[in-house]
Design an enzyme around this catalytic site. Sequence first.
Site, PDB file in Angstrom:
ATOM      1  N   LYS A 146      -2.156  -4.207  -1.871  1.00 22.19           N
ATOM      2  CA  LYS A 146      -1.942  -5.371  -1.020  1.00 22.19           C
ATOM      3  C   LYS A 146      -0.853  -5.053  -0.017  1.00 22.19           C
ATOM      4  O   LYS A 146       0.090  -4.333  -0.321  1.00 22.19           O
ATOM      5  CB  LYS A 146      -1.549  -6.584  -1.861  1.00 22.19           C
ATOM      6  N   GLY A 147      -0.985  -5.600   1.180  1.00 19.31           N
ATOM      7  CA  GLY A 147       0.001  -5.334   2.216  1.00 19.31           C
ATOM      8  C   GLY A 147       0.169  -6.510   3.141  1.00 19.31           C
ATOM      9  O   GLY A 147      -0.436  -7.571   2.961  1.00 19.31           O
ATOM     10  N   LYS A 148       1.001  -6.313   4.143  1.00 18.89           N
ATOM     11  CA  LYS A 148       1.334  -7.375   5.085  1.00 18.89           C
ATOM     12  C   LYS A 148       0.136  -7.813   5.907  1.00 18.89           C
ATOM     13  O   LYS A 148       0.022  -8.974   6.291  1.00 18.89           O
ATOM     14  CB  LYS A 148       2.447  -6.876   6.013  1.00 18.89           C
ATOM     15  N   PHE A 149      -0.788  -6.895   6.172  1.00 16.71           N
ATOM     16  CA  PHE A 149      -1.885  -7.188   7.077  1.00 16.71           C
ATOM     17  C   PHE A 149      -3.227  -7.365   6.384  1.00 16.71           C
ATOM     18  O   PHE A 149      -4.224  -7.628   7.041  1.00 16.71           O
ATOM     19  CB  PHE A 149      -1.991  -6.077   8.128  1.00 16.71           C
ATOM     20  N   ASN A 208      -5.686  -6.472   2.458  1.00 17.75           N
ATOM     21  CA  ASN A 208      -5.812  -5.901   1.122  1.00 17.75           C
ATOM     22  C   ASN A 208      -6.813  -4.749   1.113  1.00 17.75           C
ATOM     23  O   ASN A 208      -7.645  -4.621   2.015  1.00 17.75           O
ATOM     24  CB  ASN A 208      -6.269  -6.972   0.129  1.00 17.75           C
ATOM     25  N   VAL A 209      -6.736  -3.937   0.066  1.00 14.42           N
ATOM     26  CA  VAL A 209      -7.694  -2.859  -0.146  1.00 14.42           C
ATOM     27  C   VAL A 209      -8.376  -3.091  -1.488  1.00 14.42           C
ATOM     28  O   VAL A 209      -7.708  -3.367  -2.488  1.00 14.42           O
ATOM     29  CB  VAL A 209      -7.010  -1.479  -0.143  1.00 14.42           C
ATOM     30  N   LEU A 253      -7.016  -2.589  -4.923  1.00  6.36           N
ATOM     31  CA  LEU A 253      -6.314  -1.320  -5.077  1.00  6.36           C
ATOM     32  C   LEU A 253      -4.922  -1.391  -4.478  1.00  6.36           C
ATOM     33  O   LEU A 253      -4.055  -0.584  -4.807  1.00  6.36           O
ATOM     34  CB  LEU A 253      -7.105  -0.191  -4.404  1.00  6.36           C
ATOM     35  N   ASP A 260       4.544  11.176  10.155  1.00  6.80           N
ATOM     36  CA  ASP A 260       5.061  10.288   9.102  1.00  6.80           C
ATOM     37  C   ASP A 260       4.621  10.754   7.717  1.00  6.80           C
ATOM     38  O   ASP A 260       4.162   9.959   6.899  1.00  6.80           O
ATOM     39  CB  ASP A 260       4.605   8.851   9.359  1.00  6.80           C
TER      40      ASP A 260
END
EC number: 2.7.11.1
Length: 368
Positions: free
Chosen positions: A108-111, A113-114, A106, A223
């Site tokens: 992807k990121g620096k740390f 995935n989902v 769903l 935020d």
Amino acid sequence: MSYKENLIPSSCSSSSSSSSKFATPSSATAAQRVLRKQPYVSIFTTPSDNLLAQRAQLAPRVTPAASSSVPGRVALGTDVASHNTALAEAPKRKFTIDDFDIGRPLGKGKFGNVYLAREKQNKFIMALKVLFKSQLEKEGVEHQLRREIEIQSHLRHPNILRMYNYFHDRKRIYLMLEFAPRGELYKELQKHGRFDEQRSATFMEELADALQYCHERKVIHRDIKPENLLMGYKGELKIADFGWSVHAPSLRRRTMCGTLDYLPPEMIEGKTHDEKVDLWCAGVLCYEFLVGMPPFDSPSHSETHRRIVNVDLKFPPFLSEGSKDLISKLLRYHPAQRLPLKGVMEHPWVKANSRRVLPPVYQSSHPK
């Protein structure tokens, strides 16, 4: 916490004295708006094998909200509500990654995935966020994740993404999250350029209700922005990223966190701030919904800072008087002069245009 991993190093920190490696970076950097948007990938894969699980207890059952008598607002059906509460009804148990069928990514990121995931035993559909401990430690943002888990796992509101549970192994941390079928609000805004008044007012009512719920529990988000919002089954807004949130019993903080375009004057000037920073963010968000860009967007950071502290607010001619009135009452230099969240929900422009799917669930006192 959105499906796109959005934890970034910052001067934000908690005052925890934990003996773990969960340390705060010492260098303070100005917050910037960083977009991490990647398309979905329709592959079937599993992120791990041979894992050790930690005992994790499931959250208590959540009762679906009752039907609303307000014209034009329809309560969410029990079939959808039961989907969101099914995990809470399962017996307490241990979890490992082997308990899940893992579907398409769903985000992807620096740390990490989902993934779209299904718990094998009870067939629960959810979003499974997989984070790598080594990356979190390398960037010094473990305190943000701990704070995010502590806060989000205790929140129960139809416009806040549920965190059902979490578990971990030697290398990874797994967050069991509510699946928001309609995806990211930021992508929806990019697709349409800007929203009409009905959709913007609906989102504003939902956001105000969710933030009032948070503030009653002394949680400041700090935020709010399109990148941190998802959409549920009926297109309802869901706050989905609590990485910068704090549970502050005094409701007063001094660290500068958040996104540059959304920072209020008191945070830019390094003053003590409270929950009213979220009111400013709500005003910026409403403007971006209707216009397609933040109100103080400028070529340079220094110019953006200048415009924010001077509340240099300019409206395009196509905005209605009602929407401009709401935004102007939220974007006030002095926090005490900003329109309260109840006032947002009762604002004539919101009441005239909102087509909210779920009824308000805010309560004036804590549930026992």
